[in-house]
Scaffold this active site. Structure first.
Site, PDB file in Angstrom:
ATOM      1  N   CYS A  96       0.809  -1.221   0.000  1.00  0.00           N
ATOM      2  CA  CYS A  96       0.000   0.000   0.000  1.00  0.00           C
ATOM      3  C   CYS A  96       0.847   1.279   0.000  1.00  0.00           C
ATOM      4  CB  CYS A  96      -0.975  -0.058   1.167  1.00  0.00           C
ATOM      5  SG  CYS A  96      -2.444   0.942   0.914  1.00  0.00           S
ATOM      6  N   ARG A 131     -13.004   5.890  -1.710  1.00  0.00           N
ATOM      7  CA  ARG A 131     -12.040   5.153  -0.896  1.00  0.00           C
ATOM      8  C   ARG A 131     -12.266   3.676  -1.189  1.00  0.00           C
ATOM      9  NH1 ARG A 131      -8.097   6.470   2.446  1.00  0.00           N
ATOM     10  NH2 ARG A 131      -7.346   4.785   3.732  1.00  0.00           N
ATOM     11  N   HIS A 195      -3.832  -5.804   2.640  1.00  0.00           N
ATOM     12  CA  HIS A 195      -3.577  -5.978   4.059  1.00  0.00           C
ATOM     13  C   HIS A 195      -4.256  -7.282   4.461  1.00  0.00           C
ATOM     14  CE1 HIS A 195      -2.283  -1.821   4.111  1.00  0.00           C
ATOM     15  NE2 HIS A 195      -3.449  -1.433   3.622  1.00  0.00           N
TER      16      HIS A 195
HETATM   17  N1  GLN Z   1      -2.395   6.676   2.532  1.00  0.00           N
HETATM   18  C1  GLN Z   1      -2.475   5.880   1.347  1.00  0.00           C
HETATM   19  C2  GLN Z   1      -3.828   5.831   0.703  1.00  0.00           C
HETATM   20  O1  GLN Z   1      -4.848   6.104   1.293  1.00  0.00           O
HETATM   21  C3  GLN Z   1      -2.007   4.475   1.696  1.00  0.00           C
HETATM   22  C4  GLN Z   1      -2.943   3.745   2.576  1.00  0.00           C
HETATM   23  C5  GLN Z   1      -2.401   2.447   3.070  1.00  0.00           C
HETATM   24  O2  GLN Z   1      -1.193   2.253   3.167  1.00  0.00           O
HETATM   25  N2  GLN Z   1      -3.311   1.567   3.454  1.00  0.00           N
HETATM   26  O3  GLN Z   1      -3.923   5.494  -0.465  1.00  0.00           O
END
Ligand code: GLN
Length: 228
Positions: A96, A131, A195
């Site tokens: 990520c 998101r 994740h």
């Molecule tokens: N901050 C980044 C995003 O929202 C990465 C998020 C993450 O590592 N889960 O895309």
């Protein structure tokens, strides 16, 4: 060097671990122990010296936008060693936020553009209306993977001939809502939005363990040659 001690570099573990990605390193340590190896995990954080070639594996986890801005300022010191390490077919996993920072840039929510290392020709753009959060499933060369994603950054490959995804989406978004692919598999570098942690999928974990052991044996052989 010890022939049974595997060395893992964990980049910015103290800043980039808001999503439990340290589980990936714990799973690898567990699997390596079963193969008869001990592991040493070094947290490489702000201001620390780092030479990727001292390690058998490099890990870089996910994080929030603010931590990414902090890390991005320190990271360029390690560009050359990481670039050489990746292009030398050595194993690395980035999740990520870590994955995003290996590309050209990450344009965030607040309009700030966080420069990436530019080692991999890809870029990421924050889209506030979407998101990407929820369960994911995708098909990789090692079989199906089930995980969880939580990001607003949408990642696009700038060089589609050079870069190939980690898998084809079955459920969820992956890199972005348009391409229906997840992550990146380039040489022995894996980038992923998964994740969960990702390596609870032991098909992927076992493939990485094999790469780590190969790299380790190559390092041991090279150091024995020097000692002869
Ligand atoms: N901050 C980044 C995003 O929202 C990465 C998020 C993450 O590592 N889960 O895309």
């Amino acid at each position: 060097m010890s022939d049974k001690l595997i060395k893992i570099a964990y980049l910015y573990e103290d800043l980039m671990n808001t999503y439990g990605d340290s589980g990936d390193v714990k799973i690898l340590s567990f699997l390596l122990k079963r193969e008869g190896y001990d592991t040493q995990v070094d947290n490489i954080s702000l201001g620390d010296d780092f030479n990727a070639f001292d390690y058998d594996f490099v890990f870089f986890g996910g994080g929030q936008d603010f931590e990414q801005t902090v890390v991005a300022k320190d990271l360029p010191r390690h560009k050359d060693t990481l670039k050489e390490y990746i292009n030398g077919d050595n194993p690395m996993l980035c999740i990520c936020g870590g994955y995003q920072l290996m590309g050209n840039y990450y344009k965030t929510n607040s309009g700030i553009t966080i420069p990436g290392l530019g080692i991999l020709p890809l870029h990421t753009v924050f889209k506030s209306d979407k998101r990407m959060i929820g369960d994911t499933r995708y098909m990789t060369e090692w079989g199906e993977v089930k995980a969880f994603e939580n990001h607003s950054g949408q990642t696009y490959f700038d060089d589609k001939d050079k870069l190939h995804s980690l898998g084809d989406m079955i459920e969820g978004y992956g890199n972005n809502p348009q391409d229906h692919v997840e992550g990146l598999h380039y040489r022995n570098f894996i980038g992923s939005y998964s994740h969960g942690p990702l390596l609870k999928n032991t098909n992927v974990a076992n493939a990485i363990v094999k790469l780590i052991i190969k790299r380790h044996n190559d390092r041991v052989n090279a150091s024995e040659k020097v000692a002869e």
